[in-house]
Design a protein around this motif. Structure first.
Motif, PDB file in Angstrom:
ATOM      1  N   THR A  25     -40.788  23.898 -50.458  1.00 48.87           N
ATOM      2  CA  THR A  25     -41.565  23.207 -51.378  1.00 48.87           C
ATOM      3  C   THR A  25     -40.667  22.309 -52.362  1.00 48.87           C
ATOM      4  N   ASN A  28     -39.207  19.198 -50.055  1.00 49.19           N
ATOM      5  CA  ASN A  28     -40.340  18.548 -49.837  1.00 49.19           C
ATOM      6  C   ASN A  28     -40.543  17.573 -51.065  1.00 49.19           C
ATOM      7  N   GLU A  29     -40.319  18.219 -52.229  1.00 47.25           N
ATOM      8  CA  GLU A  29     -40.610  17.547 -53.331  1.00 47.25           C
ATOM      9  C   GLU A  29     -39.486  16.546 -53.497  1.00 47.25           C
ATOM     10  N   LYS A  32     -39.615  13.179 -51.520  1.00 57.14           N
ATOM     11  CA  LYS A  32     -40.492  12.253 -52.229  1.00 57.14           C
ATOM     12  C   LYS A  32     -39.650  11.194 -52.971  1.00 57.14           C
TER      13      LYS A  32
END
Length: 64
Positions: A25, A28-29, A32
């Motif tokens: 997570t 993946n953040e 961005k």
């Protein structure tokens, strides 16, 4: 830039910092907001782990 290969390890090892590798997570953040994540040269797990070890060792050394 001729100094690119001489950047400090802290810069060369980004984005493979512990806070970014703590979970899928977190990674993946980061993707961005960082256009270089998941693109470019692949690094081995061993190379990334060594960078993290060196960074930790350097952070334990008190400045003169």
């Amino acid at each position: 830039c001729i100094v690119y290969d001489y950047r400090p390890l802290q810069c060369r090892s980004y984005p493979f910092w512990g806070s970014n590798l703590i979970s899928e997570t977190a990674w993946n953040e980061l993707e961005k907001n960082c256009p270089g994540v998941n693109k470019g040269k692949l690094h081995t797990k061993e190379q990334i782990e060594r960078w993290l070890e060196i960074i930790e060792e350097e952070s334990l050394v008190a400045p003169l």
